[in-house]
Design a protein around this motif. Structure first.
Motif, mmCIF file in Angstrom:
data_model
loop_
_atom_site.group_PDB
_atom_site.id
_atom_site.type_symbol
_atom_site.label_atom_id
_atom_site.label_comp_id
_atom_site.label_asym_id
_atom_site.label_seq_id
_atom_site.Cartn_x
_atom_site.Cartn_y
_atom_site.Cartn_z
ATOM 1 N N UNK A 151 49.938 70.323 48.885
ATOM 2 C CA UNK A 151 49.436 68.842 49.047
ATOM 3 C C UNK A 151 49.181 68.445 47.717
ATOM 4 N N UNK A 152 49.763 67.294 47.470
ATOM 5 C CA UNK A 152 49.453 66.819 46.210
ATOM 6 C C UNK A 152 48.787 65.263 46.182
ATOM 7 N N UNK A 153 47.486 65.558 45.642
ATOM 8 C CA UNK A 153 46.812 64.054 45.718
ATOM 9 C C UNK A 153 46.833 63.298 44.552
ATOM 10 N N UNK A 154 47.293 61.992 44.730
ATOM 11 C CA UNK A 154 47.589 61.119 43.350
ATOM 12 C C UNK A 154 46.596 60.117 43.459
ATOM 13 N N UNK A 155 45.800 59.993 42.237
ATOM 14 C CA UNK A 155 44.883 58.743 42.068
ATOM 15 C C UNK A 155 45.645 57.868 40.876
ATOM 16 N N UNK A 156 46.163 56.684 41.537
ATOM 17 C CA UNK A 156 47.199 55.886 40.690
ATOM 18 C C UNK A 156 46.068 54.666 40.340
ATOM 19 N N UNK A 157 46.119 54.129 38.896
ATOM 20 C CA UNK A 157 45.341 52.907 38.549
ATOM 21 C C UNK A 157 46.471 52.088 37.843
ATOM 22 N N UNK A 158 46.436 50.697 38.412
ATOM 23 C CA UNK A 158 47.294 49.384 37.978
ATOM 24 C C UNK A 158 46.148 48.676 37.570
ATOM 25 N N UNK A 159 46.431 48.018 36.247
ATOM 26 C CA UNK A 159 45.549 46.983 35.744
ATOM 27 C C UNK A 159 46.584 45.822 35.811
ATOM 28 N N UNK A 160 45.789 44.581 35.921
ATOM 29 C CA UNK A 160 46.623 43.507 35.701
ATOM 30 C C UNK A 160 46.890 43.007 34.142
ATOM 31 N N UNK A 161 47.592 42.239 33.914
ATOM 32 C CA UNK A 161 48.194 42.019 32.510
ATOM 33 C C UNK A 161 47.011 41.507 31.751
ATOM 34 N N UNK A 162 46.978 42.023 30.580
ATOM 35 C CA UNK A 162 45.902 41.805 29.470
ATOM 36 C C UNK A 162 44.505 41.792 30.278
ATOM 37 N N UNK A 163 44.468 42.754 31.234
ATOM 38 C CA UNK A 163 43.028 43.089 32.003
ATOM 39 C C UNK A 163 42.390 41.564 32.670
ATOM 40 N N UNK A 164 43.283 40.551 32.858
ATOM 41 C CA UNK A 164 42.709 39.310 33.441
ATOM 42 C C UNK A 164 42.166 39.523 34.517
ATOM 43 N N UNK A 165 40.839 38.828 34.654
ATOM 44 C CA UNK A 165 40.213 39.129 36.108
ATOM 45 C C UNK A 165 40.808 38.268 37.417
ATOM 46 N N UNK A 166 41.909 38.262 37.982
ATOM 47 C CA UNK A 166 42.639 37.430 38.748
ATOM 48 C C UNK A 166 42.752 37.861 40.076
ATOM 49 N N UNK A 167 41.964 39.243 40.434
ATOM 50 C CA UNK A 167 42.107 39.875 41.790
ATOM 51 C C UNK A 167 40.855 39.481 42.475
#
Length: 90
Positions: free
Chosen positions: A11-27
């Motif tokens: 069992x492989x558990x992954x923690x994946x992190x994606x950032x917005x372009x230039x860390x702009x706060x659009x989420x």
């Protein structure tokens, strides 16, 4: 003589992190909820178990468990491509 086991379990558990372009706060909260639902769908379509998604206005966290078949790099690459496609449609 030692008997061989008929299968191996992992069992492989992954923690994946994606950032917005230039860390702009659009989420903002509305986009974030849609993004989490979309990521759950992408994980399901890839055949991986979606555990949880989270994050804030400039990045997203995904926790998944992988079956034995796919490689983690190919799965995260497919996630990134699908998220990019979602961004282009928005």
């Amino acid at each position: 003589m030692i008997a061989t086991m008929p299968q191996s379990l992992s069992k492989v558990i992954l923690h994946i992190i994606f950032s917005t372009k230039n860390r702009e706060p659009w989420l903002d909260s509305g986009v974030r909820l849609r993004m989490h639902a979309y990521l759950a769908t992408v994980c399901r379509d890839l055949g991986v178990d979606f555990v949880q998604a989270g994050g804030v206005s400039d990045h997203v966290h995904i926790v998944t468990t992988l079956p034995r078949a796919p490689f983690p790099s190919s799965t995260s690459r497919a996630d990134k491509e699908n998220v990019f496609e979602m961004d282009q449609r928005a």
